[in-house]
Design an enzyme around this catalytic site. Structure first.
Site, PDB file in Angstrom:
ATOM      1  CB  CYS A 180       1.410  -3.442  -1.220  1.00 21.12           C
ATOM      2  SG  CYS A 180       2.190  -3.978   0.321  1.00 21.12           S
ATOM      3  CB  CYS A 223       0.124  -7.355   0.344  1.00 25.82           C
ATOM      4  SG  CYS A 223       1.028  -7.408  -1.216  1.00 25.82           S
ATOM      5  CB  CYS A 245       5.007  -8.373   0.827  1.00 26.52           C
ATOM      6  SG  CYS A 245       3.863  -7.090   1.382  1.00 26.52           S
ATOM      7  CB  CYS A 282     -12.456  -1.253   6.434  1.00 32.92           C
ATOM      8  SG  CYS A 282     -12.342   0.162   7.513  1.00 32.92           S
TER       9      CYS A 282
END
Length: 165
Positions: free
Chosen positions: A82, A130, A133, A153
């Site tokens: 991330c 994510c 977060c 994607c």
């Protein structure tokens, strides 16, 4: 009599359920707006830490233009993390060329990617973000390769690449 037939047909038509409503992951109508994440920051804190493009995608759930990510053609071994909090999200061994213009993976790192339902373009899609977060990553579709049949994607700007040692 004709009115009864028309009403019956309308009821039958409206009650039909299409296959697009039977997606395994797209089962909830909740959004991640009120969810608690391990990493939480204010919008101004995120704006200080992220580039404009990263903020736009990760925090405002935007989509980067296709074929613009430097990670699209990356074939190195490593891990995609991330861009906001460095949580490992995808292994390079699961990356494939989907031809869509965005980095695509057939499998996430279990527990690090969370899912939600997105109706932003008028129909139900499975959004992924994510799990640490809450940053928007992209969407998952059921048209990927074996062994999972999934295509994650992902906006390249939402990822950083960490090469294998």
């Amino acid at each position: 009599m004709k009115i009864n037939i028309v009403i019956a047909l309308l009821v039958l038509f409206v009650s039909c359920k299409g296959n697009s409503q039977n997606k395994e992951k797209a089962t909830s109508t909740k959004t991640n707006d009120n969810k608690e994440f391990a990493v939480q920051k204010t919008n101004s804190e995120w704006k200080k830490e992220l580039t404009d493009a990263e903020y736009y995608v990760l925090r405002e759930a935007a989509t980067e233009n296709p074929f613009t990510s430097q990670l699209l053609k990356n074939k190195e071994k490593g891990t995609y993390v991330c861009a906001a909090c460095s949580t490992p999200l995808f292994k390079s061994s699961t990356k494939f060329d989907s031809g869509t213009g965005w980095p695509s993976f057939y499998e996430e790192i279990e527990g690090n990617v969370a899912y939600d339902v997105d109706y932003k373009i008028g129909y139900k899609r499975t959004e992924e973000h994510c799990a640490t977060c809450g940053g928007h990553l992209g969407h998952v579709f059921e048209d990927g390769p074996n062994p999972t049949g999934l295509r994650h994607c992902i906006n390249g700007v939402a990822l950083n690449f960490v090469p294998a040692e």
